[in-house]
Scaffold this motif. Structure first.
Motif, PDB file in Angstrom:
ATOM      1  N   LEU A 188       0.822  -1.210   0.000  1.00 26.22           N
ATOM      2  CA  LEU A 188       0.000   0.000   0.000  1.00 26.22           C
ATOM      3  C   LEU A 188       0.858   1.263   0.000  1.00 26.22           C
ATOM      4  N   GLN A 189       1.967   1.240   0.717  1.00 26.21           N
ATOM      5  CA  GLN A 189       2.832   2.408   0.753  1.00 26.21           C
ATOM      6  C   GLN A 189       3.563   2.624  -0.563  1.00 26.21           C
ATOM      7  N   ALA A 190       3.671   1.574  -1.393  1.00 24.16           N
ATOM      8  CA  ALA A 190       4.351   1.712  -2.678  1.00 24.16           C
ATOM      9  C   ALA A 190       3.466   2.350  -3.745  1.00 24.16           C
ATOM     10  N   ILE A 191       2.171   2.448  -3.478  1.00 22.54           N
ATOM     11  CA  ILE A 191       1.249   3.045  -4.448  1.00 22.54           C
ATOM     12  C   ILE A 191       1.253   4.563  -4.294  1.00 22.54           C
ATOM     13  N   ASP A 192       1.435   5.273  -5.389  1.00 21.99           N
ATOM     14  CA  ASP A 192       1.459   6.726  -5.345  1.00 21.99           C
ATOM     15  C   ASP A 192       0.118   7.272  -4.875  1.00 21.99           C
ATOM     16  N   LYS A 193       0.162   8.329  -4.083  1.00 21.53           N
ATOM     17  CA  LYS A 193      -1.070   8.898  -3.547  1.00 21.53           C
ATOM     18  C   LYS A 193      -1.957   9.486  -4.643  1.00 21.53           C
ATOM     19  N   GLY A 194      -1.379   9.708  -5.817  1.00 28.28           N
ATOM     20  CA  GLY A 194      -2.186  10.199  -6.917  1.00 28.28           C
ATOM     21  C   GLY A 194      -3.256   9.209  -7.349  1.00 28.28           C
ATOM     22  N   GLN A 195      -3.017   7.918  -7.117  1.00 28.72           N
ATOM     23  CA  GLN A 195      -4.029   6.924  -7.441  1.00 28.72           C
ATOM     24  C   GLN A 195      -5.267   7.115  -6.574  1.00 28.72           C
ATOM     25  N   ALA A 246      -7.028  10.314  -7.635  1.00 28.68           N
ATOM     26  CA  ALA A 246      -7.788  10.127  -8.867  1.00 28.68           C
ATOM     27  C   ALA A 246      -9.133   9.463  -8.582  1.00 28.68           C
ATOM     28  N   GLY A 247      -9.136   8.494  -7.653  1.00 32.25           N
ATOM     29  CA  GLY A 247     -10.402   7.874  -7.278  1.00 32.25           C
ATOM     30  C   GLY A 247     -11.344   8.844  -6.602  1.00 32.25           C
ATOM     31  N   GLN A 248     -10.788   9.701  -5.754  1.00 33.74           N
ATOM     32  CA  GLN A 248     -11.625  10.724  -5.126  1.00 33.74           C
ATOM     33  C   GLN A 248     -12.199  11.681  -6.162  1.00 33.74           C
ATOM     34  N   ALA A 249     -11.403  12.021  -7.175  1.00 35.42           N
ATOM     35  CA  ALA A 249     -11.897  12.922  -8.219  1.00 35.42           C
ATOM     36  C   ALA A 249     -13.042  12.299  -9.008  1.00 35.42           C
ATOM     37  N   ARG A 280     -12.455   2.826  -3.805  1.00 30.61           N
ATOM     38  CA  ARG A 280     -11.076   3.145  -4.180  1.00 30.61           C
ATOM     39  C   ARG A 280     -10.131   2.017  -3.793  1.00 30.61           C
ATOM     40  N   MET A 281     -10.331   1.481  -2.594  1.00 29.63           N
ATOM     41  CA  MET A 281      -9.461   0.396  -2.149  1.00 29.63           C
ATOM     42  C   MET A 281      -9.662  -0.859  -3.002  1.00 29.63           C
ATOM     43  N   GLY A 282     -10.912  -1.226  -3.247  1.00 28.93           N
ATOM     44  CA  GLY A 282     -11.190  -2.474  -3.946  1.00 28.93           C
ATOM     45  C   GLY A 282     -10.935  -2.433  -5.433  1.00 28.93           C
ATOM     46  N   LEU A 283     -11.088  -1.261  -6.044  1.00 25.55           N
ATOM     47  CA  LEU A 283     -10.978  -1.167  -7.496  1.00 25.55           C
ATOM     48  C   LEU A 283      -9.651  -0.587  -7.975  1.00 25.55           C
ATOM     49  N   ILE A 284      -8.984   0.204  -7.149  1.00 24.11           N
ATOM     50  CA  ILE A 284      -7.779   0.903  -7.610  1.00 24.11           C
ATOM     51  C   ILE A 284      -6.545   0.526  -6.796  1.00 24.11           C
ATOM     52  N   ILE A 285      -6.601   0.712  -5.486  1.00 28.70           N
ATOM     53  CA  ILE A 285      -5.395   0.614  -4.649  1.00 28.70           C
ATOM     54  C   ILE A 285      -4.989  -0.835  -4.398  1.00 28.70           C
ATOM     55  N   LEU A 286      -5.907  -1.631  -3.841  1.00 30.15           N
ATOM     56  CA  LEU A 286      -5.543  -2.994  -3.443  1.00 30.15           C
ATOM     57  C   LEU A 286      -5.095  -3.871  -4.611  1.00 30.15           C
ATOM     58  N   PRO A 287      -5.761  -3.838  -5.773  1.00 29.40           N
ATOM     59  CA  PRO A 287      -5.247  -4.670  -6.875  1.00 29.40           C
ATOM     60  C   PRO A 287      -3.793  -4.371  -7.226  1.00 29.40           C
ATOM     61  N   GLN A 288      -3.415  -3.099  -7.237  1.00 29.70           N
ATOM     62  CA  GLN A 288      -2.024  -2.757  -7.532  1.00 29.70           C
ATOM     63  C   GLN A 288      -1.097  -3.148  -6.387  1.00 29.70           C
ATOM     64  N   ALA A 289      -1.528  -2.915  -5.149  1.00 30.42           N
ATOM     65  CA  ALA A 289      -0.675  -3.215  -3.998  1.00 30.42           C
ATOM     66  C   ALA A 289      -0.429  -4.712  -3.858  1.00 30.42           C
ATOM     67  N   LEU A 290      -1.473  -5.505  -4.040  1.00 29.30           N
ATOM     68  CA  LEU A 290      -1.317  -6.951  -3.886  1.00 29.30           C
ATOM     69  C   LEU A 290      -0.437  -7.533  -4.986  1.00 29.30           C
ATOM     70  N   LYS A 291      -0.506  -6.973  -6.194  1.00 25.79           N
ATOM     71  CA  LYS A 291       0.383  -7.445  -7.253  1.00 25.79           C
ATOM     72  C   LYS A 291       1.844  -7.168  -6.912  1.00 25.79           C
TER      73      LYS A 291
END
Length: 371
Positions: free
Chosen positions: A259-266, A269-272, A280-291
């Motif tokens: 999670l810390q490796a994901i840029d806060k811009g992600q 962008a979800g908030q926007a 945001r967690m289920g569709l944007i952040i977690l898929p990238q973090a878990l990979k």
């Protein structure tokens, strides 16, 4: 204004060596082991040392070994006596499970193998539904088959479980339970709500600061003291809860690193886009973090699988404990090496399979941000 003429090379390019078009074993050996004088020398010395060290083991374990028979009288050579494994194979797999009900264990093993193959092999249809069945339907079916007591099935208490089936039960339940709990703890530790963050930090640091042996002792001896006397927790259930909580703390730190490796811009962008926190967690952040943390997750799974052997200290006979118990049989004294080598081989096969599959997932998902 006229542009300057494009320079044109008038001299021929010097001849170069043609590319090596050889393929197969010889091409791989030349490219990886014998690409130069120093590399060839190191490869030859290493191969010679490996042969010198491994050849006696191969002679003992394969060429001079005894394979067929039903008693130690069949072991007359100087090699390994694998008759010990074949004669006690059923107890190694099923433990003390009643012989008349072992077909239920075989059915659970077959279902588990089919589900893993279906989810692992690419291009098979209905993977989401199969995954949902693996998480929801299969545990229920496996519980009724293994425990019994319903639908006319004989009741088999968990104290009669053992061997490989117990090892796989503890490992699968621990893996399936620790991952979602670890994800929630990682999200809680990064939460902006003080209470949620504080509870998550205390939980993680407590379980990471206690040895697993102590956790198993607490689950077996101390937990019954904190529940009403009319509530009886099964010993295996207590061990499973302790293992899930223990490894979920380690899993939380692995996921938090992703999670810390994901840029806060992600997240911004979800908030926007007007997405909620969980979207945001289920569709944007977690898929990238878990990979990103697939190697760390699988490393935790492998450690969990190997630590299932510690359930012996609370009286549960897993694969290694069943083999050690067989070595105390007066008919099979002196064959400890064969038992431990077989147990090591079984653990290695499962751990190596998880490692290779994780590498396949990394290549398929392009994990690692290769340049």
């Amino acid at each position: 204004m006229a542009s300057s003429p494009t320079p044109v090379r008038t001299q021929m390019i010097e001849a170069r060596e043609p590319p090596d078009q050889r393929r197969g074993v010889l091409g791989w050996l030349r490219a990886n082991l014998f690409s130069g004088p120093l590399n060839s020398l190191v490869s030859i010395v290493t191969i010679a040392l490996l042969v010198r060290l491994l050849w006696p083991f191969l002679e003992w374990s394969l060429f001079d070994a005894d394979w067929l028979g039903s008693s130690r009288d069949a072991c007359s050579g100087d090699g390994a006596c694998w008759v010990f494994i074949s004669a006690r194979f059923e107890s190694i797999v099923y433990g003390f499970y009643p012989e008349a009900a072992r077909w239920r264990v075989d059915l659970v093993f077959a279902m588990l193998a089919v589900l893993i193959a279906w989810l692992a092999l690419p291009r098979l249809p209905a993977k989401p539904w199969v995954g949902l069945f693996a998480l929801v339907g299969f545990p229920v079916i496996a519980y009724f088959l293994l425990v019994g007591g319903h639908f006319g099935l004989m009741d088999v208490p968990t104290r009669e479980w053992g061997g490989l089936m117990l090892t796989l039960t503890v490992a699968v339940v621990g893996i399936v339970g620790s991952l979602p709990i670890g994800v929630l703890l990682a999200l809680g530790r990064r939460s902006t709500m003080p209470l949620v963050k504080g509870v998550s930090v205390i939980f993680i640091e407590f379980w990471r600061g206690v040895p697993l042996i102590t956790v198993l002792f607490m689950a077996s001896v101390m937990l019954p003291l904190f529940v009403p006397s009319e509530i009886e927790f099964d010993k295996l259930l207590r061990a499973l809860i302790g293992i899930m909580f223990f490894w979920s703390a380690y899993m939380a730190e692995v996921v938090r690193g992703g999670l810390q490796a994901i840029d806060k811009g992600q997240n911004e962008a979800g908030q926007a886009l007007g997405l909620s926190y969980w979207q945001r967690m289920g569709l944007i952040i977690l898929p990238q973090a878990l990979k990103l943390v697939i190697p760390g997750i699988v490393n935790t799974f492998i450690s969990l699988f190997k630590d299932t052997s510690l359930v012996l200290i609370i009286g549960l006979f897993d694969l290694l404990a069943i083999i050690r118990a067989g070595l105390t049989d007066t008919d099979w004294l002196g064959f400890a090496m064969e038992g431990y080598v077989f147990a090591a081989l079984v653990y290695w096969v499962f751990c190596f399979s998880m490692s290779r599959y994780s590498q396949y997932i990394e290549r398929r998902l392009h994990t690692g941000h290769k340049r």
